[in-house]
Motif scaffolding. Structure first.
Motif, PDB file in Angstrom:
ATOM      1  N   ALA A 150      13.192   2.835 -37.029  1.00 38.29           N
ATOM      2  CA  ALA A 150      11.980   2.374 -36.347  1.00 38.29           C
ATOM      3  C   ALA A 150      11.894   2.984 -34.950  1.00 38.29           C
ATOM      4  O   ALA A 150      10.820   3.404 -34.504  1.00 38.29           O
ATOM      5  N   ALA A 151      13.020   3.056 -34.262  1.00 37.32           N
ATOM      6  CA  ALA A 151      13.046   3.639 -32.916  1.00 37.32           C
ATOM      7  C   ALA A 151      12.703   5.126 -32.943  1.00 37.32           C
ATOM      8  O   ALA A 151      12.066   5.635 -32.019  1.00 37.32           O
ATOM      9  N   LEU A 152      13.100   5.808 -33.994  1.00 34.08           N
ATOM     10  CA  LEU A 152      12.758   7.229 -34.130  1.00 34.08           C
ATOM     11  C   LEU A 152      11.246   7.412 -34.249  1.00 34.08           C
ATOM     12  O   LEU A 152      10.681   8.354 -33.682  1.00 34.08           O
ATOM     13  N   LEU A 153      10.590   6.514 -34.973  1.00 36.76           N
ATOM     14  CA  LEU A 153       9.128   6.570 -35.042  1.00 36.76           C
ATOM     15  C   LEU A 153       8.515   6.333 -33.660  1.00 36.76           C
ATOM     16  O   LEU A 153       7.514   6.960 -33.305  1.00 36.76           O
TER      17      LEU A 153
ATOM     18  N   PRO B 183       4.412  10.072 -16.860  1.00 38.63           N
ATOM     19  CA  PRO B 183       4.265   9.790 -18.290  1.00 38.63           C
ATOM     20  C   PRO B 183       5.134  10.700 -19.169  1.00 38.63           C
ATOM     21  O   PRO B 183       5.525  10.319 -20.267  1.00 38.63           O
ATOM     22  N   SER B 184       5.465  11.864 -18.656  1.00 35.72           N
ATOM     23  CA  SER B 184       6.303  12.786 -19.430  1.00 35.72           C
ATOM     24  C   SER B 184       7.696  12.202 -19.672  1.00 35.72           C
ATOM     25  O   SER B 184       8.438  12.683 -20.516  1.00 35.72           O
ATOM     26  N   ARG B 185       8.036  11.137 -18.955  1.00 34.11           N
ATOM     27  CA  ARG B 185       9.335  10.484 -19.122  1.00 34.11           C
ATOM     28  C   ARG B 185       9.385   9.624 -20.398  1.00 34.11           C
ATOM     29  O   ARG B 185      10.466   9.279 -20.862  1.00 34.11           O
ATOM     30  N   LEU B 186       8.239   9.279 -20.959  1.00 30.59           N
ATOM     31  CA  LEU B 186       8.186   8.405 -22.130  1.00 30.59           C
ATOM     32  C   LEU B 186       9.041   8.880 -23.302  1.00 30.59           C
ATOM     33  O   LEU B 186       9.813   8.092 -23.848  1.00 30.59           O
ATOM     34  N   PRO B 187       8.935  10.142 -23.733  1.00 32.59           N
ATOM     35  CA  PRO B 187       9.766  10.561 -24.872  1.00 32.59           C
ATOM     36  C   PRO B 187      11.264  10.474 -24.577  1.00 32.59           C
ATOM     37  O   PRO B 187      12.042  10.086 -25.452  1.00 32.59           O
ATOM     38  N   LEU B 188      11.659  10.803 -23.376  1.00 31.48           N
ATOM     39  CA  LEU B 188      13.072  10.721 -23.006  1.00 31.48           C
ATOM     40  C   LEU B 188      13.553   9.273 -23.031  1.00 31.48           C
ATOM     41  O   LEU B 188      14.621   8.970 -23.559  1.00 31.48           O
ATOM     42  N   LEU B 189      12.759   8.377 -22.485  1.00 27.25           N
ATOM     43  CA  LEU B 189      13.135   6.963 -22.492  1.00 27.25           C
ATOM     44  C   LEU B 189      13.184   6.415 -23.911  1.00 27.25           C
ATOM     45  O   LEU B 189      14.081   5.641 -24.261  1.00 27.25           O
ATOM     46  N   ALA B 190      12.236   6.820 -24.743  1.00 34.28           N
ATOM     47  CA  ALA B 190      12.241   6.380 -26.147  1.00 34.28           C
ATOM     48  C   ALA B 190      13.457   6.940 -26.878  1.00 34.28           C
ATOM     49  O   ALA B 190      14.073   6.241 -27.694  1.00 34.28           O
ATOM     50  N   ALA B 191      13.820   8.171 -26.566  1.00 31.13           N
ATOM     51  CA  ALA B 191      15.005   8.767 -27.197  1.00 31.13           C
ATOM     52  C   ALA B 191      16.275   8.038 -26.764  1.00 31.13           C
ATOM     53  O   ALA B 191      17.168   7.777 -27.587  1.00 31.13           O
ATOM     54  N   CYS B 192      16.371   7.682 -25.496  1.00 31.32           N
ATOM     55  CA  CYS B 192      17.535   6.920 -25.022  1.00 31.32           C
ATOM     56  C   CYS B 192      17.592   5.556 -25.704  1.00 31.32           C
ATOM     57  O   CYS B 192      18.667   5.099 -26.103  1.00 31.32           O
ATOM     58  N   PHE B 193      16.442   4.928 -25.846  1.00 30.89           N
ATOM     59  CA  PHE B 193      16.361   3.651 -26.556  1.00 30.89           C
ATOM     60  C   PHE B 193      16.860   3.814 -27.992  1.00 30.89           C
ATOM     61  O   PHE B 193      17.694   3.051 -28.462  1.00 30.89           O
ATOM     62  N   ALA B 194      16.368   4.838 -28.679  1.00 33.04           N
ATOM     63  CA  ALA B 194      16.759   5.076 -30.080  1.00 33.04           C
ATOM     64  C   ALA B 194      18.243   5.403 -30.194  1.00 33.04           C
ATOM     65  O   ALA B 194      18.925   4.907 -31.102  1.00 33.04           O
ATOM     66  N   LEU B 195      18.759   6.206 -29.281  1.00 30.47           N
ATOM     67  CA  LEU B 195      20.183   6.569 -29.332  1.00 30.47           C
ATOM     68  C   LEU B 195      21.096   5.356 -29.221  1.00 30.47           C
ATOM     69  O   LEU B 195      22.176   5.332 -29.815  1.00 30.47           O
ATOM     70  N   GLY B 196      20.668   4.365 -28.484  1.00 28.62           N
ATOM     71  CA  GLY B 196      21.463   3.149 -28.360  1.00 28.62           C
ATOM     72  C   GLY B 196      21.631   2.417 -29.685  1.00 28.62           C
ATOM     73  O   GLY B 196      22.608   1.699 -29.895  1.00 28.62           O
ATOM     74  N   TYR B 197      20.686   2.614 -30.605  1.00 24.85           N
ATOM     75  CA  TYR B 197      20.726   1.940 -31.904  1.00 24.85           C
ATOM     76  C   TYR B 197      21.436   2.762 -32.976  1.00 24.85           C
ATOM     77  O   TYR B 197      21.814   2.211 -34.014  1.00 24.85           O
ATOM     78  N   VAL B 198      21.610   4.056 -32.756  1.00 24.70           N
ATOM     79  CA  VAL B 198      22.188   4.938 -33.773  1.00 24.70           C
ATOM     80  C   VAL B 198      23.566   4.501 -34.258  1.00 24.70           C
ATOM     81  O   VAL B 198      23.825   4.504 -35.467  1.00 24.70           O
ATOM     82  N   PRO B 199      24.501   4.080 -33.393  1.00 19.79           N
ATOM     83  CA  PRO B 199      25.829   3.735 -33.905  1.00 19.79           C
ATOM     84  C   PRO B 199      25.924   2.362 -34.585  1.00 19.79           C
ATOM     85  O   PRO B 199      26.932   2.052 -35.216  1.00 19.79           O
TER      86      PRO B 199
END
Length: 179
Positions: free
Chosen positions: A158-161, A61-77
């Motif tokens: 939204a992904a950052l939230l 479960p500790s992987r959740l924040p990392l996966l969410a961050a990778c998801f969010a980073l994909g939307y940043v550009p």
């Protein structure tokens, strides 16, 4: 579980905005046919992300924040809204983070749900994603009317939230069985 559902709703909002904003982008670029290619590139990226994550194993479960961050980073550009050739690449880059994040969310729901309630927990995850997606689509339209860049800015916010919610979920202990 409530925080996980909120995080999934934010994830859904980011994803739901994507079919709307690229439509405005394609129209502004003078090529409405571009929308299909933009969405196909994102879908191809998601397919690749899902296939790669399937090989990685479920993780903790500790992987959740990392996966969410990778998801969010994909939307940043995406708010850069570059020329169409670059935009197709950015759409592909925004895709791979979703399948691993959703997989981890369902695994977290299974971990957090009290015994005998996994089906209900999964239904909440699916419902949260669907409601979030509809909300994201509804909000993206007026934002895209302001400007395509403004519309694209919604997804990373939204992904950052979602990242914040997933960080909280990662530290949550499972509900002990009723004794």
């Amino acid at each position: 579980m409530v925080v996980l559902v909120l995080g999934v709703a934010c994830t859904g909002a980011a994803v739901g905005s994507i079919p709307v904003v690229p439509t405005g982008y394609a129209e502004a670029a003078g090529n409405r046919g571009l929308i299909g290619w933009l969405l196909a590139c994102q879908a191809a990226g998601a397919l690749i992300g899902g296939l790669l994550y399937a090989r990685a194993g479920p993780g903790r479960p500790s992987r959740l924040p990392l996966l969410a961050a990778c998801f969010a980073l994909g939307y940043v550009p995406l708010p850069l809204a570059p020329a169409p050739a670059w935009m197709t690449l950015l759409q592909a880059v925004s895709g791979p983070g979703l399948p691993p994040l959703l997989t981890a969310c369902f695994l977290a729901a299974d971990r957090l749900a009290p015994p005998g309630t996994a089906v209900e927990a999964f239904a909440w995850i699916f419902t949260a994603f669907t409601v979030g997606s509809a909300t994201g689509a509804a909000l993206a339209g007026p934002l895209t009317d302001v400007s395509v860049r403004t519309g694209f800015a919604f997804a990373p916010l939204a992904a950052l939230l979602a990242v914040a919610a997933m960080a909280a979920v990662a530290t949550t202990r499972p509900t002990p069985p009723n004794s």
